[in-house]
Structure formats: C-alpha cells, structure tokens
Design a protein around this motif. Structure first.
Motif, PDB file in Angstrom:
ATOM      1  N   THR A 170     -78.017  49.076 -12.011  1.00  0.00           N
ATOM      2  CA  THR A 170     -79.155  49.846 -12.756  1.00  0.00           C
ATOM      3  C   THR A 170     -79.824  50.485 -11.684  1.00  0.00           C
ATOM      4  N   GLU A 171     -79.428  50.698 -10.370  1.00  0.00           N
ATOM      5  CA  GLU A 171     -80.420  50.919  -9.319  1.00  0.00           C
ATOM      6  C   GLU A 171     -79.986  52.320  -8.781  1.00  0.00           C
ATOM      7  N   ASN A 172     -79.155  53.199  -9.482  1.00  0.00           N
ATOM      8  CA  ASN A 172     -78.929  54.707  -9.148  1.00  0.00           C
ATOM      9  C   ASN A 172     -78.270  54.714  -7.795  1.00  0.00           C
ATOM     10  N   HIS A 173     -77.347  53.430  -7.412  1.00  0.00           N
ATOM     11  CA  HIS A 173     -76.771  53.765  -6.115  1.00  0.00           C
ATOM     12  C   HIS A 173     -75.626  54.791  -6.088  1.00  0.00           C
ATOM     13  N   ARG A 174     -75.535  55.580  -5.174  1.00  0.00           N
ATOM     14  CA  ARG A 174     -74.568  56.605  -5.165  1.00  0.00           C
ATOM     15  C   ARG A 174     -73.272  56.200  -5.092  1.00  0.00           C
ATOM     16  N   TYR A 175     -72.815  55.187  -3.858  1.00  0.00           N
ATOM     17  CA  TYR A 175     -71.579  54.581  -3.513  1.00  0.00           C
ATOM     18  C   TYR A 175     -71.327  53.320  -4.304  1.00  0.00           C
ATOM     19  N   MET A 176     -70.058  53.178  -4.868  1.00  0.00           N
ATOM     20  CA  MET A 176     -69.553  51.921  -5.565  1.00  0.00           C
ATOM     21  C   MET A 176     -68.252  51.699  -5.201  1.00  0.00           C
ATOM     22  N   TYR A 177     -67.582  50.802  -5.283  1.00  0.00           N
ATOM     23  CA  TYR A 177     -66.352  50.093  -4.854  1.00  0.00           C
ATOM     24  C   TYR A 177     -65.891  49.075  -5.616  1.00  0.00           C
ATOM     25  N   TRP A 178     -64.529  49.263  -5.532  1.00  0.00           N
ATOM     26  CA  TRP A 178     -63.649  48.129  -6.301  1.00  0.00           C
ATOM     27  C   TRP A 178     -62.792  47.385  -5.077  1.00  0.00           C
ATOM     28  N   ILE A 209     -71.688  47.597  -4.490  1.00  0.00           N
ATOM     29  CA  ILE A 209     -72.450  49.048  -4.221  1.00  0.00           C
ATOM     30  C   ILE A 209     -73.136  48.817  -2.584  1.00  0.00           C
ATOM     31  N   SER A 210     -73.207  50.086  -2.002  1.00  0.00           N
ATOM     32  CA  SER A 210     -73.523  49.992  -0.730  1.00  0.00           C
ATOM     33  C   SER A 210     -75.091  50.232  -0.605  1.00  0.00           C
ATOM     34  N   VAL A 211     -75.695  49.405   0.321  1.00  0.00           N
ATOM     35  CA  VAL A 211     -76.985  49.452   0.302  1.00  0.00           C
ATOM     36  C   VAL A 211     -77.582  49.668   1.945  1.00  0.00           C
ATOM     37  N   TRP A 212     -78.589  50.800   1.826  1.00  0.00           N
ATOM     38  CA  TRP A 212     -78.742  50.955   3.278  1.00  0.00           C
ATOM     39  C   TRP A 212     -79.882  49.822   4.040  1.00  0.00           C
ATOM     40  N   GLU A 225     -74.206  55.027 -13.330  1.00  0.00           N
ATOM     41  CA  GLU A 225     -74.223  53.630 -13.332  1.00  0.00           C
ATOM     42  C   GLU A 225     -72.861  52.783 -13.795  1.00  0.00           C
ATOM     43  N   ASP A 226     -72.047  53.687 -14.059  1.00  0.00           N
ATOM     44  CA  ASP A 226     -70.703  52.796 -14.280  1.00  0.00           C
ATOM     45  C   ASP A 226     -69.696  53.293 -13.721  1.00  0.00           C
ATOM     46  N   PHE A 227     -68.709  52.297 -13.377  1.00  0.00           N
ATOM     47  CA  PHE A 227     -67.580  52.456 -12.510  1.00  0.00           C
ATOM     48  C   PHE A 227     -66.479  51.686 -13.242  1.00  0.00           C
ATOM     49  N   LEU A 228     -65.434  52.424 -13.618  1.00  0.00           N
ATOM     50  CA  LEU A 228     -64.726  51.738 -14.194  1.00  0.00           C
ATOM     51  C   LEU A 228     -63.173  51.615 -13.561  1.00  0.00           C
ATOM     52  N   LEU A 229     -62.274  50.463 -13.364  1.00  0.00           N
ATOM     53  CA  LEU A 229     -61.252  50.276 -12.939  1.00  0.00           C
ATOM     54  C   LEU A 229     -60.282  50.024 -14.034  1.00  0.00           C
ATOM     55  N   THR A 230     -59.024  50.752 -14.142  1.00  0.00           N
ATOM     56  CA  THR A 230     -58.245  50.710 -14.935  1.00  0.00           C
ATOM     57  C   THR A 230     -56.903  50.316 -14.434  1.00  0.00           C
ATOM     58  N   LEU A 231     -55.968  49.232 -14.764  1.00  0.00           N
ATOM     59  CA  LEU A 231     -54.832  48.886 -14.337  1.00  0.00           C
ATOM     60  C   LEU A 231     -53.738  49.705 -15.401  1.00  0.00           C
ATOM     61  N   GLU A 232     -53.153  50.575 -15.050  1.00  0.00           N
ATOM     62  CA  GLU A 232     -52.604  51.384 -16.225  1.00  0.00           C
ATOM     63  C   GLU A 232     -51.467  50.670 -16.955  1.00  0.00           C
ATOM     64  N   SER A 233     -50.772  49.771 -16.385  1.00  0.00           N
ATOM     65  CA  SER A 233     -49.738  48.767 -16.812  1.00  0.00           C
ATOM     66  C   SER A 233     -49.852  47.649 -16.026  1.00  0.00           C
ATOM     67  N   ILE A 278     -59.892  48.775  -3.207  1.00  0.00           N
ATOM     68  CA  ILE A 278     -59.049  49.465  -4.330  1.00  0.00           C
ATOM     69  C   ILE A 278     -59.240  50.650  -4.460  1.00  0.00           C
ATOM     70  N   HIS A 279     -60.620  51.402  -4.657  1.00  0.00           N
ATOM     71  CA  HIS A 279     -60.966  52.704  -4.913  1.00  0.00           C
ATOM     72  C   HIS A 279     -62.513  52.474  -4.738  1.00  0.00           C
ATOM     73  N   TYR A 280     -62.780  53.739  -4.247  1.00  0.00           N
ATOM     74  CA  TYR A 280     -64.294  53.657  -4.239  1.00  0.00           C
ATOM     75  C   TYR A 280     -65.087  55.033  -4.834  1.00  0.00           C
ATOM     76  N   SER A 281     -66.158  55.317  -4.970  1.00  0.00           N
ATOM     77  CA  SER A 281     -66.855  56.369  -5.725  1.00  0.00           C
ATOM     78  C   SER A 281     -68.043  56.865  -5.005  1.00  0.00           C
ATOM     79  N   TYR A 282     -68.376  58.102  -4.551  1.00  0.00           N
ATOM     80  CA  TYR A 282     -69.415  58.586  -3.770  1.00  0.00           C
ATOM     81  C   TYR A 282     -70.359  59.412  -4.622  1.00  0.00           C
ATOM     82  N   GLY A 283     -70.036  59.359  -5.935  1.00  0.00           N
ATOM     83  CA  GLY A 283     -70.800  60.125  -7.030  1.00  0.00           C
ATOM     84  C   GLY A 283     -69.949  60.275  -8.124  1.00  0.00           C
ATOM     85  N   VAL A 284     -70.869  60.930  -9.130  1.00  0.00           N
ATOM     86  CA  VAL A 284     -70.299  61.193 -10.371  1.00  0.00           C
ATOM     87  C   VAL A 284     -68.957  62.076 -10.389  1.00  0.00           C
TER      88      VAL A 284
END
Lengths: 114, 109
Positions: free
Chosen positions: A26-34, A93-96, A72-80, A46-52
């Motif tokens: 809910t805090e608009n952080h750019r970096y998200m991780y699984w 999320i990473s926080v400075w 705000e949303d980062f989805l992790l999918t296990l394909e099979s 596993i994976h990370y994201s540095y933006g939309v």
C-alpha cells in the motif's frame, strides 16, 4: 507496518496444477521480491521487480513466473506445481533506511503440493 | 555458492545468559549487514544492522559485532529472554541482498 499483504496464507494444491500467490503493498514501493524459505536453505530469492512490468530472475526461478501490472501488486505463479515447491513463500519490499536499505516482509504463504 | 553462512542451525541458552549467534560471509565488498528475527507463522522482521565502517552497534539488549578482516558477523543478546526464542537470519548487502540459512534460538526459562 509497511502494509504488505500476502494471499492466501495457506494453500494445498495437487501436483501439476497452476498456483498463483499474491503480494499487495500500500506504500508505492518500487522494488518487490519473492522469496522461499526452506529448512537448511534460509531465504532464497525467486524473482524480483523493479517497477511495473519490470521483473528479473533470482537464484531459484525455475518453475516460477511473476507479473507486476500495477505498482501495488506482485504475483508469483507456479506454472505446474511440484512437490519440491512445497515451501513458505515471502514477499518483501525494499525500504531505504539510510545509509543502506533493508527489507520488510509479508507474513508469508505456506504452500503444500501433494 | 553460499555467500553467507550460519554454521549453527540451532542454539539453546538459559534465560538471563548471553546468546551469541554467528555469521560468516565470503565477499569483502559487502557494505551493510543486518539481522532479522522470525517467529513461527510470521515474516522475518528487522532487528539490528551495522555498516562496514563500524565494528559494533548496540540497541538495548542486542549488539552486533563486525570483524571485517575475518569476514565475520555476530549478534549478542544479553540477557536472553524466552521471548527471544525465534529463528535469526543474518543478511548482507552490496548490489544484492544475501541471507544466511538461519539459527534457531531457544531460550530456556
């Protein structure tokens, strides 16, 4: 509280089925991780994201995909899903904090593949 | 290769005594070091950190020591309390974040 929500908290699924885990912040952080946590292995990325729509692989990405269509949303999918993917999954999320950054984690999703 | 190692999977300590948790890392370029604490069914939470320009940082009962020449990090908890029973992860950062495998601390009342 950094406002990170993971859903579901628990999931049991059968081998071979696709599974999607959700992380919402809910805090608009750019970096998200699984991460996944397994005994003897600690926390592994596993994976990370540095933006939309900007994502990259981590240490243990095989069998997983991610998507980030909104900040705000980062989805992790296990394909099979396989039994080796039974684990506890954490979103972060990473926080400075100055002079460096740290992670704030969600409460986790316990996934069991039977 | 494991960038960060916690060689003790578990540790038991009597209440009131000192708990010492250890962590070794491989890369001298890491510049920030953290400890996280994790209770069952919860996510890890930040505990204490230290930058590479220091050798000690203290926060109440928790002290982190950094020995850069030995590439060794330790967390001291004095006095230990039953509520400190948890899994402790060390983490190091440079361009990336690396976590250790964790040490499960049990403080015996």
């Amino acid at each position: 509280d950094a406002g990170i929500t993971q859903s579901p908290r628990h999931k049991v699924t059968e081998t071979g089925t696709p599974v999607t885990l959700r992380c919402h912040q809910t805090e608009n952080h750019r970096y998200m991780y699984w991460y996944r946590q397994d005994p003897g292995h600690g926390l592994r990325l596993i994976h990370y994201s540095y933006g939309v729509k900007d994502t990259d692989k981590g240490e243990v990405s095989d069998g997983y995909s991610v998507s980030r269509s909104k900040t705000e949303d980062f989805l992790l999918t296990l394909e099979s899903a396989t039994s080796s993917q039974t684990s506890v999954y954490f979103c972060a999320i990473s926080v400075w904090w100055g002079p460096s950054y740290g992670y704030t984690f969600g409460s986790g999703t316990r996934l069991t593949v039977v | 290769d494991q960038q960060v190692k916690q060689n003790s999977p578990s540790l038991s300590v009597q209440e009131g005594r000192i708990s010492i948790l250890n962590c070794d890392y491989t890369n001298s370029m890491f510049d920030y070091f953290l400890w996280y604490k994790k209770y069952p069914a919860e996510g890890p939470t930040f505990l204490i950190s230290i930058s590479s320009i220091k050798d000690k940082n203290e926060d109440g009962r928790f002290t982190v020591f950094l020995n850069k020449s030995a590439k060794h990090l330790s967390l001291h908890i004095v006095p230990s309390q039953p509520g400190d029973s948890a899994v402790y992860f060390c983490a190091v950062t440079g361009n990336q974040f690396y976590f250790g495998t964790g040490t499960s601390l049990t403080v015996i009342p």
